[in-house]
Scaffold this motif. Sequence first.
Motif, PDB file in Angstrom:
ATOM      1  N   ASP A  98      32.908  37.230 -66.007  1.00  0.00           N
ATOM      2  CA  ASP A  98      33.441  36.470 -64.882  1.00  0.00           C
ATOM      3  C   ASP A  98      32.322  36.356 -63.847  1.00  0.00           C
ATOM      4  O   ASP A  98      32.041  37.317 -63.110  1.00  0.00           O
ATOM      5  N   GLN A 126      26.187  28.841 -56.849  1.00  0.00           N
ATOM      6  CA  GLN A 126      27.603  28.855 -57.188  1.00  0.00           C
ATOM      7  C   GLN A 126      27.813  29.706 -58.437  1.00  0.00           C
ATOM      8  O   GLN A 126      27.025  29.618 -59.389  1.00  0.00           O
ATOM      9  N   PRO A 127      28.846  30.546 -58.469  1.00  0.00           N
ATOM     10  CA  PRO A 127      29.064  31.412 -59.631  1.00  0.00           C
ATOM     11  C   PRO A 127      29.052  30.628 -60.944  1.00  0.00           C
ATOM     12  O   PRO A 127      29.755  29.627 -61.094  1.00  0.00           O
ATOM     13  N   THR A 136      33.945  30.187 -66.102  1.00  0.00           N
ATOM     14  CA  THR A 136      34.467  31.518 -65.821  1.00  0.00           C
ATOM     15  C   THR A 136      35.830  31.654 -66.487  1.00  0.00           C
ATOM     16  O   THR A 136      36.546  30.672 -66.655  1.00  0.00           O
ATOM     17  N   ARG A 194      32.145  35.156 -61.128  1.00  0.00           N
ATOM     18  CA  ARG A 194      32.546  35.304 -59.729  1.00  0.00           C
ATOM     19  C   ARG A 194      32.374  36.741 -59.237  1.00  0.00           C
ATOM     20  O   ARG A 194      32.417  36.998 -58.032  1.00  0.00           O
ATOM     21  N   CYS A 228      25.921  34.596 -59.481  1.00  0.00           N
ATOM     22  CA  CYS A 228      27.169  35.368 -59.547  1.00  0.00           C
ATOM     23  C   CYS A 228      27.848  35.338 -58.180  1.00  0.00           C
ATOM     24  O   CYS A 228      27.368  34.687 -57.255  1.00  0.00           O
ATOM     25  N   GLY A 229      28.959  36.046 -58.070  1.00  0.00           N
ATOM     26  CA  GLY A 229      29.671  36.082 -56.803  1.00  0.00           C
ATOM     27  C   GLY A 229      28.825  36.647 -55.691  1.00  0.00           C
ATOM     28  O   GLY A 229      28.978  36.278 -54.527  1.00  0.00           O
TER      29      GLY A 229
END
Length: 317
Positions: free
Chosen positions: A217, A261-262, A314, A219, A277-278
């Motif tokens: 993920d 941006q993730p 994601t 994010r 990543c986040g």
Amino acid sequence: MRIGFAGTPVFASTALQALIDAGHDIAVVLTQPDRPAGRGMKLQASPVKMLALDHALPVLQPRSLRLDGKYPDDAGAARQALQQAAPELLVVAAYGLILPQWVLDLPPRGCLNIHGSLLPRWRGAAPIQRAIEAGDRETGITIMQMDAGLDTGDMLLEAALPIAPDATSASLHDELAALGARLIVDALAAAALVRRPQPADGVTYAHKIEKAEAAIDWRRPAAELERRVRAFDPFPGCSFELDGVTHKVWRAEVDSSASGQPGEVLQAADGRLVIACGAGALSLRQLQQPGGRRVDVAAWLQSNPGLAGRRLATPAA
């Protein structure tokens, strides 16, 4: 000492070999039934079974030990065999079956468990993976007197082990297996061990690793994902989707200087594959395509060109 042993994977076979080398009389060995494995899905014996057979030790492979469960005949036969073997004590290491009360009560000196963490932190099925994933600086082995709870018994002996910054579950497993083997031999050789109840504070649970956790993920913070990559090596491996194909990531580094941006591919050239990543970014270092082997990122990029600027998906929430 006349002992029984219950275990299944390499972590357990390492301890069994140490007990054999120490001269203990292994009265009986319990291990999981043979399982299909490999591309041919042929039945394969566990490492503990193979070691036991090499030493001509009696082996039991019940599917369950619950007398009132799904396989009462297996449990009944195992109970009779254990009673006949009459071990003074049962050593348990990553066996994989829950021990019902009749097993805990059968040996006069009870059952000792070799647990791969410093209890009460990381009770449960996956203490090695969860310790790496959480960013713990150390872990260790606890020799525990088993009771009916989930890794709740009194502690007899502990030894700590630092977790290296680049440790994977595979490398940490091997270190802990060797430490556990030494500690159980020390425990059985001790004239007396003080039983200490586990502290009420600091209890955490190491839940079983699920394949669904493998999907990256983007994010999440890069530091968290880097730890998870190491924690999930060798199973189940972290992965991401690219054009409908699942690729695995086996080594990665945090790049705190990059952002985006993730899921955004920030760089895909000159031997670098950097994904936003986040928080921060992840520089992927070793990957694997379906049906292939693990390769460094430069080789992987040759097979997957033109990624810069793309956005990796994601997982659905």
